[in-house]
Design a protein around this motif. Structure first.
Motif, PDB file in Angstrom:
ATOM      1  N   LYS A 134      -3.740   0.308  15.691  1.00 39.03           N
ATOM      2  CA  LYS A 134      -3.408   1.469  14.866  1.00 39.03           C
ATOM      3  C   LYS A 134      -4.357   2.631  15.139  1.00 39.03           C
ATOM      4  O   LYS A 134      -3.931   3.790  15.267  1.00 39.03           O
ATOM      5  CB  LYS A 134      -3.478   1.074  13.392  1.00 39.03           C
ATOM      6  CG  LYS A 134      -3.099   2.203  12.441  1.00 39.03           C
ATOM      7  CD  LYS A 134      -3.168   1.720  10.996  1.00 39.03           C
ATOM      8  CE  LYS A 134      -2.816   2.868  10.040  1.00 39.03           C
ATOM      9  NZ  LYS A 134      -2.910   2.434   8.616  1.00 39.03           N
ATOM     10  N   LEU A 135      -5.655   2.321  15.263  1.00 36.01           N
ATOM     11  CA  LEU A 135      -6.632   3.368  15.550  1.00 36.01           C
ATOM     12  C   LEU A 135      -6.379   4.005  16.911  1.00 36.01           C
ATOM     13  O   LEU A 135      -6.443   5.251  17.045  1.00 36.01           O
ATOM     14  CB  LEU A 135      -8.038   2.773  15.496  1.00 36.01           C
ATOM     15  CG  LEU A 135      -9.190   3.733  15.798  1.00 36.01           C
ATOM     16  CD1 LEU A 135      -9.230   4.856  14.768  1.00 36.01           C
ATOM     17  CD2 LEU A 135     -10.517   2.983  15.829  1.00 36.01           C
ATOM     18  N   ASN A 136      -6.069   3.189  17.911  1.00 37.69           N
ATOM     19  CA  ASN A 136      -5.789   3.736  19.244  1.00 37.69           C
ATOM     20  C   ASN A 136      -4.571   4.644  19.240  1.00 37.69           C
ATOM     21  O   ASN A 136      -4.576   5.732  19.836  1.00 37.69           O
ATOM     22  CB  ASN A 136      -5.576   2.593  20.239  1.00 37.69           C
ATOM     23  CG  ASN A 136      -6.858   1.820  20.514  1.00 37.69           C
ATOM     24  OD1 ASN A 136      -7.960   2.311  20.299  1.00 37.69           O
ATOM     25  ND2 ASN A 136      -6.713   0.586  20.988  1.00 37.69           N
ATOM     26  N   ARG A 141      -2.091  10.128  19.083  1.00 39.80           N
ATOM     27  CA  ARG A 141      -1.184  11.079  18.429  1.00 39.80           C
ATOM     28  C   ARG A 141      -1.907  12.342  17.966  1.00 39.80           C
ATOM     29  O   ARG A 141      -1.357  13.450  18.059  1.00 39.80           O
ATOM     30  CB  ARG A 141      -0.523  10.398  17.237  1.00 39.80           C
ATOM     31  CG  ARG A 141       0.546  11.258  16.560  1.00 39.80           C
ATOM     32  CD  ARG A 141       1.164  10.554  15.380  1.00 39.80           C
ATOM     33  NE  ARG A 141       0.198  10.346  14.295  1.00 39.80           N
ATOM     34  CZ  ARG A 141       0.492   9.799  13.119  1.00 39.80           C
ATOM     35  NH1 ARG A 141       1.730   9.382  12.894  1.00 39.80           N
ATOM     36  NH2 ARG A 141      -0.436   9.648  12.197  1.00 39.80           N
ATOM     37  N   ARG A 142      -3.121  12.210  17.481  1.00 40.24           N
ATOM     38  CA  ARG A 142      -3.806  13.345  16.874  1.00 40.24           C
ATOM     39  C   ARG A 142      -4.606  14.187  17.864  1.00 40.24           C
ATOM     40  O   ARG A 142      -4.922  15.352  17.582  1.00 40.24           O
ATOM     41  CB  ARG A 142      -4.742  12.848  15.771  1.00 40.24           C
ATOM     42  CG  ARG A 142      -4.006  12.237  14.590  1.00 40.24           C
ATOM     43  CD  ARG A 142      -4.999  11.781  13.531  1.00 40.24           C
ATOM     44  NE  ARG A 142      -4.318  11.174  12.401  1.00 40.24           N
ATOM     45  CZ  ARG A 142      -4.937  10.704  11.317  1.00 40.24           C
ATOM     46  NH1 ARG A 142      -6.260  10.782  11.240  1.00 40.24           N
ATOM     47  NH2 ARG A 142      -4.248  10.152  10.339  1.00 40.24           N
ATOM     48  N   HIS A 143      -4.977  13.602  18.984  1.00 41.22           N
ATOM     49  CA  HIS A 143      -5.832  14.328  19.927  1.00 41.22           C
ATOM     50  C   HIS A 143      -5.139  14.457  21.278  1.00 41.22           C
ATOM     51  O   HIS A 143      -4.430  13.560  21.707  1.00 41.22           O
ATOM     52  CB  HIS A 143      -7.174  13.606  20.103  1.00 41.22           C
ATOM     53  CG  HIS A 143      -7.916  13.406  18.816  1.00 41.22           C
ATOM     54  ND1 HIS A 143      -8.665  14.402  18.215  1.00 41.22           N
ATOM     55  CD2 HIS A 143      -8.009  12.322  17.992  1.00 41.22           C
ATOM     56  CE1 HIS A 143      -9.201  13.947  17.100  1.00 41.22           C
ATOM     57  NE2 HIS A 143      -8.813  12.679  16.936  1.00 41.22           N
ATOM     58  N   GLU A 148      -6.569   9.727  31.880  1.00 39.41           N
ATOM     59  CA  GLU A 148      -7.427   8.564  32.049  1.00 39.41           C
ATOM     60  C   GLU A 148      -7.786   7.939  30.696  1.00 39.41           C
ATOM     61  O   GLU A 148      -7.679   6.715  30.503  1.00 39.41           O
ATOM     62  CB  GLU A 148      -8.700   8.962  32.801  1.00 39.41           C
ATOM     63  CG  GLU A 148      -9.617   7.771  33.077  1.00 39.41           C
ATOM     64  CD  GLU A 148     -10.866   8.183  33.837  1.00 39.41           C
ATOM     65  OE1 GLU A 148     -11.758   7.324  34.006  1.00 39.41           O
ATOM     66  OE2 GLU A 148     -10.949   9.372  34.259  1.00 39.41           O
ATOM     67  N   LYS A 149      -8.203   8.780  29.712  1.00 32.20           N
ATOM     68  CA  LYS A 149      -8.554   8.264  28.390  1.00 32.20           C
ATOM     69  C   LYS A 149      -7.331   7.711  27.670  1.00 32.20           C
ATOM     70  O   LYS A 149      -7.402   6.687  26.986  1.00 32.20           O
ATOM     71  CB  LYS A 149      -9.193   9.369  27.556  1.00 32.20           C
ATOM     72  CG  LYS A 149     -10.571   9.790  28.042  1.00 32.20           C
ATOM     73  CD  LYS A 149     -11.172  10.849  27.134  1.00 32.20           C
ATOM     74  CE  LYS A 149     -12.575  11.232  27.612  1.00 32.20           C
ATOM     75  NZ  LYS A 149     -13.179  12.280  26.743  1.00 32.20           N
ATOM     76  N   GLN A 150      -6.210   8.399  27.839  1.00 34.63           N
ATOM     77  CA  GLN A 150      -4.977   7.931  27.200  1.00 34.63           C
ATOM     78  C   GLN A 150      -4.556   6.576  27.771  1.00 34.63           C
ATOM     79  O   GLN A 150      -4.157   5.676  27.014  1.00 34.63           O
ATOM     80  CB  GLN A 150      -3.875   8.966  27.417  1.00 34.63           C
ATOM     81  CG  GLN A 150      -2.606   8.664  26.625  1.00 34.63           C
ATOM     82  CD  GLN A 150      -1.612   9.816  26.692  1.00 34.63           C
ATOM     83  OE1 GLN A 150      -1.960  10.918  27.082  1.00 34.63           O
ATOM     84  NE2 GLN A 150      -0.376   9.550  26.311  1.00 34.63           N
ATOM     85  N   ALA A 151      -4.644   6.428  29.095  1.00 39.13           N
ATOM     86  CA  ALA A 151      -4.282   5.151  29.716  1.00 39.13           C
ATOM     87  C   ALA A 151      -5.219   4.034  29.252  1.00 39.13           C
ATOM     88  O   ALA A 151      -4.785   2.897  29.029  1.00 39.13           O
ATOM     89  CB  ALA A 151      -4.324   5.286  31.240  1.00 39.13           C
ATOM     90  N   THR A 157      -4.678  -1.086  23.536  1.00 39.38           N
ATOM     91  CA  THR A 157      -3.651  -1.409  22.536  1.00 39.38           C
ATOM     92  C   THR A 157      -2.799  -2.587  22.991  1.00 39.38           C
ATOM     93  O   THR A 157      -2.496  -3.495  22.203  1.00 39.38           O
ATOM     94  CB  THR A 157      -2.750  -0.180  22.285  1.00 39.38           C
ATOM     95  OG1 THR A 157      -3.558   0.919  21.862  1.00 39.38           O
ATOM     96  CG2 THR A 157      -1.717  -0.486  21.203  1.00 39.38           C
ATOM     97  N   ILE A 158      -2.426  -2.578  24.265  1.00 40.59           N
ATOM     98  CA  ILE A 158      -1.642  -3.690  24.806  1.00 40.59           C
ATOM     99  C   ILE A 158      -2.441  -4.990  24.730  1.00 40.59           C
ATOM    100  O   ILE A 158      -1.910  -6.056  24.400  1.00 40.59           O
ATOM    101  CB  ILE A 158      -1.216  -3.390  26.262  1.00 40.59           C
ATOM    102  CG1 ILE A 158      -0.220  -2.231  26.281  1.00 40.59           C
ATOM    103  CG2 ILE A 158      -0.611  -4.632  26.914  1.00 40.59           C
ATOM    104  CD1 ILE A 158       0.153  -1.762  27.668  1.00 40.59           C
ATOM    105  N   ARG A 159      -3.755  -4.906  25.017  1.00 40.18           N
ATOM    106  CA  ARG A 159      -4.610  -6.083  24.953  1.00 40.18           C
ATOM    107  C   ARG A 159      -4.670  -6.640  23.522  1.00 40.18           C
ATOM    108  O   ARG A 159      -4.611  -7.847  23.307  1.00 40.18           O
ATOM    109  CB  ARG A 159      -6.009  -5.721  25.455  1.00 40.18           C
ATOM    110  CG  ARG A 159      -6.836  -6.913  25.825  1.00 40.18           C
ATOM    111  CD  ARG A 159      -7.946  -6.585  26.801  1.00 40.18           C
ATOM    112  NE  ARG A 159      -8.622  -5.344  26.489  1.00 40.18           N
ATOM    113  CZ  ARG A 159      -8.679  -4.302  27.340  1.00 40.18           C
ATOM    114  NH1 ARG A 159      -8.107  -4.370  28.511  1.00 40.18           N
ATOM    115  NH2 ARG A 159      -9.322  -3.203  27.003  1.00 40.18           N
ATOM    116  N   GLU A 160      -4.764  -5.760  22.542  1.00 41.73           N
ATOM    117  CA  GLU A 160      -4.813  -6.202  21.140  1.00 41.73           C
ATOM    118  C   GLU A 160      -3.473  -6.791  20.691  1.00 41.73           C
ATOM    119  O   GLU A 160      -3.440  -7.785  19.951  1.00 41.73           O
ATOM    120  CB  GLU A 160      -5.199  -5.034  20.237  1.00 41.73           C
ATOM    121  CG  GLU A 160      -6.605  -4.514  20.430  1.00 41.73           C
ATOM    122  CD  GLU A 160      -7.674  -5.535  20.116  1.00 41.73           C
ATOM    123  OE1 GLU A 160      -7.400  -6.458  19.315  1.00 41.73           O
ATOM    124  OE2 GLU A 160      -8.783  -5.440  20.667  1.00 41.73           O
TER     125      GLU A 160
END
Length: 340
Positions: A134-136, A141-143, A148-151, A157-160
């Protein structure tokens, strides 16, 4: 949390005290019942002797008097034998029943504590990946982030979510294996290639530890591909939970001197105490208390591993890894090695 734990301990002590008090009262009541019966038997014998003395003149011969005395003594002896026999049987039944009830109550309380620990662990295990994912997603969404950072956030997120999916699968699989609803799909497999592929996936997923592998090539065996992958994943992830960061986890597949196939997963953690080595494969069981434990987990991984190994005609045990750590060793007597 700690208050609940101590409340459970006090509750267990209270149940034991009340149970032992009721058992002691029952035994004392049985003994008192026996004393009263023996007193009644003595009164009956005394009454019969008194009657015999009153009608002694009516007896034609002294022999008849002697026979009556012997009959009275025999009746008293038979009553004593009957009271002792029945009392012993009742006492045996009471003690045997008390033992079964006591064991059943303690098993229930133990299972209740394990289930409570399981619920606490699962709640934590479910909330952690959900909160991280959720945090990721909220960060994305907000920033406005560069690619690179988005990937990187998407990969995390996929790992979690994979971790969450694995936990759900473990819970469902544990229920299916325990009720014999899961049917293995056994097929001839290249076990060496299966392990090597699984180790590569684990290396990509686990960046906190070094995973070394020494796999005997061309080992073939019949088994369920998914279940055999779960065995290695559970053992490696169990090592990750307890071994220090950046330590080495070693996976070995080799043939023993007795021509048995062995799979070992060894870590450099604190190891498993001797008295805990049988219990760690029980459902919901985890070392220590859930309120103070730092290692993550639900208490299902080793239980599932042991069940899967059993269904593949193997055995699993844990031993010391020298100089430090634990070594989980699986042995299969049925396999084959292809020659090049």
């Amino acid at each position: 949390m700690m208050r609940k734990f101590f409340n459970k301990m006090q509750e267990g002590k209270s149940v034991s005290f009340i149970y032992l008090l009721v058992l002691a009262y029952t035994i004392v009541a049985l003994i008192w019942w026996g004393v009263l019966l023996f007193r009644q038997s003595e009164q009956i014998s005394a009454f019969e002797r008194q009657n015999l003395s009153l009608r002694i003149d009516s007896l034609a011969q002294p022999v008849e008097h002697q026979l009556e005395v012997q009959r009275i003594d025999k009746d008293a002896h038979m009553r004593s034998f009957k009271y002792i026999g029945e009392g012993s049987i009742f006492l045996g039944i009471i003690l045997l029943g008390a033992l079964f009830v006591y064991r059943a109550v303690w098993k229930y309380m133990k299972l209740s504590r394990q289930q409570q620990n399981f619920m606490m662990a699962v709640t934590h295990e479910l909330k952690s990946p959900i909160a991280a994912a959720k945090l990721n997603l909220e960060t994305i969404r907000r920033h406005k982030l560069d690619e690179e950072k988005q990937a990187k956030l998407i990969d995390n997120t996929i790992r979690e979510t994979n971790r969450l999916d694995q936990l759900c699968n473990n819970i469902l699989l544990a229920a299916q294996l325990e009720t014999h609803d899961y049917k293995l799909f056994k097929e001839p497999l290249d076990f060496s290639a299966l392990l090597e592929a699984n180790i590569r996936e684990l290396r990509n997923r686990i960046g906190t530890h070094v995973i070394n592998a020494d796999i005997l090539p061309h080992v073939r065996m019949e088994g369920d591909k998914l279940m055999l992958q779960i065995i290695l994943s559970n053992l490696v992830e169990n090592a990750v939970k307890y071994a220090p960061r950046n330590s080495t986890i070693t996976v070995r597949l080799f043939e023993s001197e007795h021509h048995h196939l062995k799979l070992q997963v060894a870590d450099e953690g604190p190891g498993v105490p001797e008295e805990e080595r049988e219990r760690i494969f029980l459902k919901f069981y985890r070392l220590g208390n859930e309120n103070t434990r730092k290692a993550k987990g639900s208490g299902l991984g080793l239980f599932l591993t042991a069940k899967i190994v059993e269904q593949h005609n193997g055995t699993i045990r844990v031993k010391d890894n020298l100089p430090t750590g634990a070594c989980f060793e699986i042995t299969w007597p049925e396999y084959s090695v292809q020659t090049a």
